[in-house]
Design a protein around this motif. Structure first.
Motif, PDB file in Angstrom:
ATOM      1  N   GLU A  20       0.854  -1.218   0.000  1.00 22.72           N
ATOM      2  CA  GLU A  20       0.000   0.000   0.000  1.00 22.72           C
ATOM      3  C   GLU A  20       0.880   1.254   0.000  1.00 22.72           C
ATOM      4  N   LYS A  21       1.921   1.235   0.816  1.00 21.70           N
ATOM      5  CA  LYS A  21       2.833   2.407   0.899  1.00 21.70           C
ATOM      6  C   LYS A  21       3.545   2.607  -0.442  1.00 21.70           C
ATOM      7  N   MET A  74       1.130   3.989  -3.045  1.00 21.66           N
ATOM      8  CA  MET A  74       0.818   5.420  -2.822  1.00 21.66           C
ATOM      9  C   MET A  74       2.022   6.294  -3.193  1.00 21.66           C
ATOM     10  N   PHE A 132      -6.145  11.875  -6.161  1.00 22.87           N
ATOM     11  CA  PHE A 132      -5.812  10.872  -5.154  1.00 22.87           C
ATOM     12  C   PHE A 132      -5.356  11.510  -3.855  1.00 22.87           C
ATOM     13  N   LYS A 176      -2.873  12.055  -1.098  1.00 21.09           N
ATOM     14  CA  LYS A 176      -1.397  11.982  -1.139  1.00 21.09           C
ATOM     15  C   LYS A 176      -0.852  11.377   0.153  1.00 21.09           C
ATOM     16  N   LEU A 177       0.261  10.629   0.015  1.00 21.68           N
ATOM     17  CA  LEU A 177       0.980  10.132   1.196  1.00 21.68           C
ATOM     18  C   LEU A 177       2.187  11.051   1.396  1.00 21.68           C
ATOM     19  N   MET A 203      -1.398  11.538   5.539  1.00 21.55           N
ATOM     20  CA  MET A 203      -2.032  11.685   4.218  1.00 21.55           C
ATOM     21  C   MET A 203      -2.887  12.946   4.136  1.00 21.55           C
ATOM     22  N   HIS A 244      -6.950  -0.843  -8.380  1.00 21.96           N
ATOM     23  CA  HIS A 244      -7.357  -0.444  -7.026  1.00 21.96           C
ATOM     24  C   HIS A 244      -7.985  -1.629  -6.298  1.00 21.96           C
ATOM     25  N   THR A 292      -9.055   7.051  -2.222  1.00 20.63           N
ATOM     26  CA  THR A 292      -8.196   6.608  -1.124  1.00 20.63           C
ATOM     27  C   THR A 292      -8.250   5.103  -0.939  1.00 20.63           C
ATOM     28  N   PHE A 334      -5.591   2.176  -0.611  1.00 23.59           N
ATOM     29  CA  PHE A 334      -4.895   1.281  -1.546  1.00 23.59           C
ATOM     30  C   PHE A 334      -4.488  -0.010  -0.856  1.00 23.59           C
TER      31      PHE A 334
END
Ligand SMILES: NC(=O)Nc1ccc2c(c1)=C(Cc1cc(-c3cccc(C(=O)NCCN4CCCCC4)c3)c[nH]1)C(=O)N=2
Length: 308
Positions: free
Chosen positions: A57-58, A61, A72, A74-75, A89, A133, A152, A154
């Motif tokens: 997931e990280k 993103m 999207f 954002k991270l 986020m 996704h 959002t 992921f």
């Protein structure tokens, strides 16, 4: 920049809770800016063997954040302490789109065209990066302070390239009832995601391709205009049965152009869904008459139509 710690933020309230995380509204004490911080308990992640999923997931993103794209969450950064992982986020001030659907009952054609169009642009960007996704649903479509979408979660996403033979979807059925659904074999892996928008291939143990997100787009457009998802039943298992049998119908007065678009997205065969590579990609989807007149290039800058 120095690695952040929880002490750099004031945690103000809970925004949402998931199976492996809690999302807080937090304020950076140095800039007073607000963020959504997803917090995961390390022990819980370890016990549920979700380390790889959190790592993916990280990474996904971070990949999304490499190129400018307005659709999207954002991270900004991640850090951890003794017992927790923290994902800092974007804070989407107006929350999920779902309460807006419930508030007005259902969207009109103009709102559905606008928000469906923004989701089309978001999926086009994701799929260009080879990202699926896999859990697109109204709860994962957030609204920023200008009422534009921010996709959002992921946590179920996959890189199409890494997609080995999927053994996750059928478990959704196994979890939903003791008896096996016809043509579905329970597997050990657990699929994360709600029933409503799950595509037939994810339920019958086929590898997930980008077209699973186009199925979810079809469910979303139906739900925006009808106020309810297309496949409804008293429990998840019966919803899955309707999905694999393609058992759905349109309410009287459903926009006929949208009906044609939904039909072309809720195709059982993923390679026949409007927007997939085999059907010529996103050009033919964006050219569908339901989206006629949409300014695709400037959609994220125009003022969204009021939700009434
Ligand atoms: N799984 C995840 O990664 N989840 C995430 C990730 C990032 C993220 C995230 C979730 C967010 C969730 C969120 C939830 C909310 C929120 C929660 C509860 C209430 C409200 C709220 O009142 N919004 C005002 C709009 N209301 C909505 C209903 C109709 C009347 C007006 C917002 C705002 N943002 C967020 O802002 N950023």
């Amino acid at each position: 920049a120095a690695k952040r710690t929880p002490n750099d933020f004031i945690f103000e309230r809970v925004l949402g809770e998931g199976s492996f995380s809690t999302v807080y509204l937090a304020r950076d004490i140095h800039t007073s800016k607000q963020y959504a911080i997803k917090v995961c308990e390390k022990l819980h992640i370890k016990r549920e063997k979700k380390e790889m999923s959190i790592k993916r997931e990280k990474e996904i993103m971070q990949l999304i954040g490499l190129y400018p794209n307005p659709f999207f969450v954002k991270l900004f950064c991640t850090f951890h302490d003794h017992s927790r992982l923290y994902f800092v986020m974007t804070y989407a001030k107006n929350g999920e789109i779902l309460p807006y659907i419930h508030k007005v009952g259902c969207f009109d054609a103009e709102c559905t065209k606008f928000y469906g169009g923004e989701v089309v642009l978001a999926l086009e960007y994701l799929h260009k990066l080879g990202i699926i996704h896999r859990d697109l649903k109204p709860e994962n479509i957030l609204l920023d302070e200008r009422m534009h979408i921010l996709i959002t979660d992921f946590g179920s996403a996959k890189m199409e390239a890494d997609q080995e033979r999927s053994t996750e979807g059928a478990a959704a059925v196994a979890g939903a009832g003791d008896e096996e659904a016809p043509g579905m074999r329970p597997r050990k892996n657990s699929f994360v995601g709600t029933a409503d928008y799950v595509s037939p291939e994810l339920l019958t143990n086929k590898p997930a391709k980008k077209s699973v997100d186009l199925w979810a787009l079809g469910c979303l457009i139906y739900q925006l205009l009808a106020g309810l998802p297309p496949f409804r039943a008293p429990n998840e298992y019966l919803i899955f049965q309707r999905i694999v049998k393609l058992e759905y119908s349109f309410p009287d007065g459903f926009n006929p152009t949208a009906k044609d678009l939904v039909h072309k997205l809720l195709e059982k065969d993923g390679s026949k869904r409007l927007g997939c590579d085999e059907m010529g990609g996103y050009g033919p989807l964006k050219a569908h008459p339901f989206f006629e007149g949409l300014d695709w290039e400037n959609l994220h800058t125009v003022k969204p139509p009021p939700i009434t």
